[in-house]
Design a protein around this motif. Sequence first.
Motif, PDB file in Angstrom:
ATOM      1  N   ASP A  10      -7.812   4.941  -3.784  1.00  0.00           N
ATOM      2  CA  ASP A  10      -7.944   4.023  -4.927  1.00  0.00           C
ATOM      3  C   ASP A  10      -7.408   2.634  -4.578  1.00  0.00           C
ATOM      4  N   TYR A  11      -6.278   2.591  -3.922  1.00  0.00           N
ATOM      5  CA  TYR A  11      -5.681   1.295  -3.529  1.00  0.00           C
ATOM      6  C   TYR A  11      -6.606   0.565  -2.552  1.00  0.00           C
ATOM      7  N   ALA A  12      -7.060   1.267  -1.529  1.00  0.00           N
ATOM      8  CA  ALA A  12      -7.893   0.632  -0.513  1.00  0.00           C
ATOM      9  C   ALA A  12      -9.207   0.140  -1.089  1.00  0.00           C
ATOM     10  N   LEU A  13      -9.838   0.944  -1.940  1.00  0.00           N
ATOM     11  CA  LEU A  13     -11.115   0.540  -2.529  1.00  0.00           C
ATOM     12  C   LEU A  13     -10.960  -0.679  -3.439  1.00  0.00           C
ATOM     13  N   PHE A  51       0.840  -1.207   0.000  1.00  0.00           N
ATOM     14  CA  PHE A  51       0.000   0.000   0.000  1.00  0.00           C
ATOM     15  C   PHE A  51       0.872   1.252   0.000  1.00  0.00           C
ATOM     16  N   GLN A  52       1.851   1.308   0.897  1.00  0.00           N
ATOM     17  CA  GLN A  52       2.737   2.468   0.960  1.00  0.00           C
ATOM     18  C   GLN A  52       3.469   2.668  -0.362  1.00  0.00           C
ATOM     19  N   GLN A  53       3.928   1.581  -0.966  1.00  0.00           N
ATOM     20  CA  GLN A  53       4.658   1.673  -2.231  1.00  0.00           C
ATOM     21  C   GLN A  53       3.766   2.187  -3.352  1.00  0.00           C
ATOM     22  N   ALA A  54       2.494   1.816  -3.332  1.00  0.00           N
ATOM     23  CA  ALA A  54       1.574   2.314  -4.355  1.00  0.00           C
ATOM     24  C   ALA A  54       1.385   3.823  -4.230  1.00  0.00           C
ATOM     25  N   VAL A  55       1.296   4.314  -3.000  1.00  0.00           N
ATOM     26  CA  VAL A  55       1.166   5.763  -2.791  1.00  0.00           C
ATOM     27  C   VAL A  55       2.443   6.474  -3.228  1.00  0.00           C
ATOM     28  N   ILE A  56       3.595   5.938  -2.873  1.00  0.00           N
ATOM     29  CA  ILE A  56       4.871   6.529  -3.281  1.00  0.00           C
ATOM     30  C   ILE A  56       4.959   6.600  -4.807  1.00  0.00           C
ATOM     31  N   ALA A  57       4.563   5.533  -5.492  1.00  0.00           N
ATOM     32  CA  ALA A  57       4.635   5.506  -6.958  1.00  0.00           C
ATOM     33  C   ALA A  57       3.782   6.605  -7.567  1.00  0.00           C
ATOM     34  N   ALA A  58       2.610   6.866  -6.985  1.00  0.00           N
ATOM     35  CA  ALA A  58       1.737   7.919  -7.502  1.00  0.00           C
ATOM     36  C   ALA A  58       2.340   9.298  -7.251  1.00  0.00           C
ATOM     37  N   VAL A  59       2.857   9.525  -6.048  1.00  0.00           N
ATOM     38  CA  VAL A  59       3.408  10.833  -5.705  1.00  0.00           C
ATOM     39  C   VAL A  59       4.686  11.115  -6.497  1.00  0.00           C
ATOM     40  N   ALA A  60       5.435  10.082  -6.833  1.00  0.00           N
ATOM     41  CA  ALA A  60       6.679  10.272  -7.591  1.00  0.00           C
ATOM     42  C   ALA A  60       6.436  10.908  -8.951  1.00  0.00           C
ATOM     43  N   ARG A  61       5.198  10.873  -9.416  1.00  0.00           N
ATOM     44  CA  ARG A  61       4.882  11.507 -10.700  1.00  0.00           C
ATOM     45  C   ARG A  61       4.709  13.015 -10.564  1.00  0.00           C
ATOM     46  N   VAL A  62       4.601  13.522  -9.332  1.00  0.00           N
ATOM     47  CA  VAL A  62       4.387  14.964  -9.149  1.00  0.00           C
ATOM     48  C   VAL A  62       5.494  15.643  -8.345  1.00  0.00           C
ATOM     49  N   THR A  63       6.284  14.875  -7.589  1.00  0.00           N
ATOM     50  CA  THR A  63       7.406  15.451  -6.854  1.00  0.00           C
ATOM     51  C   THR A  63       8.400  14.347  -6.537  1.00  0.00           C
ATOM     52  N   HIS A  64       9.599  14.740  -6.090  1.00  0.00           N
ATOM     53  CA  HIS A  64      10.643  13.750  -5.865  1.00  0.00           C
ATOM     54  C   HIS A  64      10.493  13.073  -4.507  1.00  0.00           C
TER      55      HIS A  64
END
Length: 306
Positions: A300-303, A217-230
């Motif tokens: 999105d991940y949780a749902l 779950f944490q990795q999925a959030v990191i992957a999404a945020v990596a598209r908008v900031t480092h």
Amino acid sequence: MSVSQPYPIGTPGQPWGATEIQAWRSSHAIRRRYKDDVLAVIDRLRARFDVQQYGSLDFDPERFPLYCIRSRDWHDELPCVLITGGVHGYETSGVHGALRFVERHAADYAGRINLLVAPCISPWAYETIQRWNPYAIDPNRSFRDDSPAQESAALLRLVAPLRERLLLHVDLHETTDTDESEFRPALAARDGKVYEPGEIPDGFYLVDDSEQPQTAFQQAVIAAVARVTHIAPADGRGEIIGSPVIAPGVIEYALRPLGLCAGMTSARYRTTTEVYPDSPRASDEQCILAQVTAVCAAIDYALARA
């Protein structure tokens, strides 16, 4: 502040008493307006969401009412999601990220989740750009029974009926340069301890629960945020702020024993976001967008796995 310089309030080696706490509080002026920045936005949302006052700060009840935002069409059979911001009032993108999410994205989840958002848990600290509440108590170490922080106690009461029903809780935070220049030296002074300098990571990271980790779950959030900031890299010891990196941009704390906001419920998915607003590689807008992106990715991940 130089490491060799003592904190300007208190006596080195001696914990603060009432006199020092009063001196600390008096040294902080109002620097922005909760009414203008937060309550005005909440008022605009009343046409589309249910807005509830769940408390106020006894320091100034009229100035500091505590509000949450709820889904208008609440259905008990739907999964419940909690979004919190401003536990530390100086962490600006957490407050505005929570509000931005409600304004622009909450409608996307209508009929799919019950949403509860507390966007600014510590309004005095928001106005004074401080970590603690007016009594030099850290709300984010106070989410426990008989909480010493009224900000934390009010949120605990609000969330109590949902504590065992929540699918997801995202708590929005920042790690700033002032953590090292002001807030950690103040903490050491308050507690009569020696300040030990640390290292501020450059980038976004997440804090998982070491007692109930959800690494994918944490990795999925990191992957999404990596598209908008480092994303913050590990330091030379393989750590971020003193904790081992267990996946890129992810560390773990024992959330509940530490009294942290993200540990206040039994939600299956829990995370604390940490944005770095002082990076030359991230604008204020990017920081807010990172918070919003994290919230959407988490939901999105949780749902998808509910």
